[in-house]
Design an enzyme around this catalytic site. Structure first.
Site, PDB file in Angstrom:
ATOM      1  N   GLY A   1     -13.301  29.085  -9.776  1.00 15.13           N
ATOM      2  CA  GLY A   1     -12.972  29.740 -11.015  1.00 15.13           C
ATOM      3  C   GLY A   1     -13.504  28.973 -12.210  1.00 15.13           C
ATOM      4  N   GLY A   2     -13.082  29.407 -13.397  1.00 16.36           N
ATOM      5  CA  GLY A   2     -13.568  28.771 -14.610  1.00 16.36           C
ATOM      6  C   GLY A   2     -13.003  27.390 -14.835  1.00 16.36           C
TER       7      GLY A   2
ATOM      8  N   ALA B   1     -11.074  25.530 -12.047  1.00 18.16           N
ATOM      9  CA  ALA B   1     -10.854  24.749 -10.835  1.00 18.16           C
ATOM     10  C   ALA B   1     -11.471  25.464  -9.648  1.00 18.16           C
ATOM     11  CB  ALA B   1      -9.361  24.536 -10.602  1.00 18.16           C
TER      12      ALA B   1
ATOM     13  N   LYS C   1      -6.302  22.986  -4.611  1.00 19.17           N
ATOM     14  CA  LYS C   1      -6.904  23.416  -5.875  1.00 19.17           C
ATOM     15  C   LYS C   1      -7.207  22.173  -6.702  1.00 19.17           C
ATOM     16  CE  LYS C   1      -5.951  26.378  -9.912  1.00 19.17           C
ATOM     17  NZ  LYS C   1      -4.967  27.288 -10.510  1.00 19.17           N
TER      18      LYS C   1
ATOM     19  N   ASP D   1      -0.541  35.935 -17.146  1.00 19.21           N
ATOM     20  CA  ASP D   1      -1.868  36.294 -16.643  1.00 19.21           C
ATOM     21  C   ASP D   1      -1.751  37.111 -15.357  1.00 19.21           C
ATOM     22  OD1 ASP D   1      -4.612  36.439 -16.758  1.00 19.21           O
ATOM     23  OD2 ASP D   1      -4.944  34.504 -15.790  1.00 19.21           O
TER      24      ASP D   1
END
Length: 665
Positions: free
Chosen positions: A27-28, A30, A47, A146
């Site tokens: 992802g952006g 991690a 993660k 989110d």
């Protein structure tokens, strides 16, 4: 030959315990890997933050690194089967990491990409488990902020099936962006928008404020996408999409997928109201409504046995004789045990009690007791008395349960909420309230329906359910000025409005086919199905108005007449010369049609000035007074004498700047 490994973390041992086996997603902020916990011999998800984020975080204390570090503490406060659990936290090579539960499945986004949209019962089954997880966060004082399909994991069904999502297990991930409700205003004072714009609530866009109703809005958008296969808004830039959440109501799913049940439209509308106060207060409240809707669609569980009659024919018999074979079939439960709706076990218990009574030989013992009573010398009288008493008890009991315990429900429809509560209290009844709805004829907080209806029976002290009006459903006219007629019509009809095309008109700034005005005007409050008259531009007019200011009225008339335009003159006082044009409408350069009136403002000349009396004044004083009024002065004879006459005389009205002659002796 040297071989360069694309990801240096693959195969490495983290913290002497977690052996990284593969990469799941990047992802952006991690990357997520699968790893083996060599101490407990189990597969986990690891993660780990990107090095760029870690370097940036070190330069900005209190920034993303702190939020990432707090993620473990945040999720650790949540204990729920639908929340991805966090097991451990630490750093590897200076990079923070989290060890989380590994869910064997796909994201809801992957499923939507593959299947486009889901069946209503599948969508509601997934949404129920999502809301169960988010409700646990809300009870802990947390807001996810989110909620989106990428953060919803759909695991393999407990039954092992893969075709139907109703029985799948859903887990919500990435609570790392959640904020404690009590700290959200302080921590995000800058109004930072963390949510994905396709699912962002209007209040996050306008003032950066988030509370449980923000997650309710996002969950409603996710339901819309599961039912329709698309999000309600799109645009060239994220900011354009975000502001559509502020300016427009989410359309009904049934407008995109005909045939969807109205209850699904109501769920989406309730969850995505632009006013947070009109939404369910938190995920738990929305979950209750979703479960009720699911039951109405026939998606709930049932515990009643279903008797199936199967006709069997014996092939060995000369004449086939059909035989009825009775078997009890219990429908399989369609939800995991921790996600089931409350069971309805009343009938099952009744059947069990009845079977127990039969197995105990109660009927035989009753007959035995009757024989002993009748064998007694006065047994007949006692039996009659007993029968009479039993008849009275049965009659009174029947009257009580059939009539005595009931009263009549009062008429509460059309009353205000306060009047209805007062009336119910006087009648000894309680009130409960269902989901309010908009009503074009009833004022806000007026009762529009009741259950049971008026004049029907209700148990004394019972409860009446009322539905209150939210008032007329009014919303502002969307801004479609500057859009083509086709796009304007789509936006207005999506808002539930009826488009009426009005007369076209010329416009200097907008090309042909573009909307120049709407009636009622943009932003005016209207109700659903209101008629909106749309005026469309015909483009620039064929004639241009010339510049006439400063010209004489005679010349201006001639120029306009030659162009086929009609001069309309209005005279007014001005310091400009008489008959000079001092203003015009339309302005020069404006496009007009032939025969259009052009209004001209024409000067009547400077207003007249009254000449004061200066006779008998000293000559010098008279000259000073007249010059002060703007008159040039001609002094004759003795400048040091006294004024004996003046021309023009006193009180004469003359144009400004007229010369005054005075004679002094």
């Amino acid at each position: 030959m040297d071989i360069q490994v694309a990801d240096t973390l693959l195969g490495s041992l983290v913290d002497g315990r977690y052996r990284i086996r593969g990469r799941v997603a990047r992802g952006g902020m991690a990357t997520v890997y699968t790893a083996t916990d060599e101490r407990l011999d189990r597969t986990v998800a690891l993660k780990i933050i990107h090095p760029s984020q870690a370097n940036d975080a070190q330069q900005r204390p209190g920034g993303f690194l702190d939020r990432f570090t707090d993620e473990a503490k945040t999720i650790a406060r949540l204990t729920h089967p639908n929340v991805v659990a966090v097991y451990d936290q630490g750093t590897h090579a200076g990079l923070p990491y989290l060890v989380m539960e590994y869910v064997r499945g796909r994201t809801l986004r992957d499923i939507l990409v593959e299947r486009h949209r889901l069946k209503p019962d599948e969508a509601l089954a997934i949404l129920e488990q999502m809301l169960a997880a988010i409700a646990a966060a809300h009870r802990a004082g947390l807001v996810h902020r989110d909620v989106k399909p990428e953060n919803v994991l759909v695991a393999e069904a407990p039954s092992g099936g893969t075709g139907d999502l109703v029985d799948s297990v859903v887990k919500v991930a990435d609570f790392g962006l959640a904020r404690a409700v009590e700290a959200s205003s302080d921590e995000d004072a800058g109004g930072q928008l963390l949510a994905t714009v396709a699912y962002v609530a209007p209040e996050l866009v306008t003032d950066g404020h988030a509370d449980p109703r923000t997650d309710v809005y996002a969950a409603g958008i996710v339901l819309f996408e599961m039912l329709t296969g698309r999000v309600p808004y799109d645009g060239d830039r994220p900011v354009d999409v975000a502001w559509q959440h502020v300016d427009r109501d989410v359309p009904l799913p049934s407008t995109l997928v005909p045939g969807l049940p109205p209850v699904l439209d109501e769920l989406v509308t309730r969850a995505t109201r632009r006013d947070p106060a009109a939404r369910p207060t938190d995920a738990g409240s929305l979950l209750t409504e979703v479960q009720a809707a699911h039951e109405n669609l026939g998606g709930g569980t049932s515990n009643d046995s279903t008797t199936v009659l199967r006709r069997v024919t014996d092939p060995t018999t000369a004449i086939a004789q059909p035989t009825m074979v009775v078997s009890a079939v219990r429908p399989s439960d369609t939800r995991p045990s921790w996600a089931r709706l409350p069971e309805q076990t009343g009938q099952t218990r009744t059947h069990r009690r009845r079977a127990a009574a039969q197995s105990s030989g109660f009927g035989g013992r009753l007959l035995e007791f009757r024989d002993r009573v009748m064998a007694h010398p006065r047994g007949g009288v006692a039996a009659i008395a007993t029968v009479v008493a039993l008849v009275l008890v049965v009659a009174l009991t029947g009257w009580w349960f059939g009539f005595g315990r009931y009263t009549v429900a009062p008429e509460l429809v059309a009353m205000t909420k306060a009047d209805a509560e007062s009336t119910a209290t006087k009648a000894g009844l309680s009130l409960t309230y269902g989901t309010p709805r908009y009503d074009a004829k009833a004022a806000k907080d007026t009762v529009i329906s009741q259950d049971p209806p008026s004049s029907e029976r209700i148990v004394k002290g019972g409860t009446i359910t009322l539905i209150l009006s939210l008032g007329p459903d009014r919303f502002p006219v969307p801004d479609v000025v500057g859009k083509t007629l086709e796009l304007a019509q789509i936006d207005l009809e999506a808002a539930g409005l009826v488009v009426v095309q009005g007369p076209q008109r010329y416009d200097d700034s907008l090309p042909a086919g573009v909307v120049v005005a709407v009636t009622p005007k943009v932003g005016a409050e209207v109700s659903p199905n209101s008629k909106i008259t749309v005026t469309v531009s015909k483009g620039r007019a064929p004639l241009s108005v010339p510049n006439l200011v400063g010209k004489s009225v005679t010349e201006a008339r001639s120029m306009l007449t030659q162009l086929g335009l009609v001069p309309v003159e209005t005279y007014k006082d001005s310091d400009k010369p008489k008959d000079q044009v001092i203003g015009q409408s339309p302005a020069d350069g404006a496009g007009v049609e032939k025969g259009t009136e052009v209004k001209l403002e024409v000067s009547k000349g400077p207003p007249a000035v009254v000449v004061p009396r200066v006779v008998d004044l000293p000559c010098a004083a008279a000259k000073q007074q007249l010059e002060g009024l703007g008159f040039p002065v001609n002094v004759q004879f003795n400048p040091n004498g006294t004024v004996r006459y003046q021309n023009p005389g006193e009180n004469a009205q003359v144009p400004p700047g007229t010369q005054i002659t005075i004679g002094c002796l």
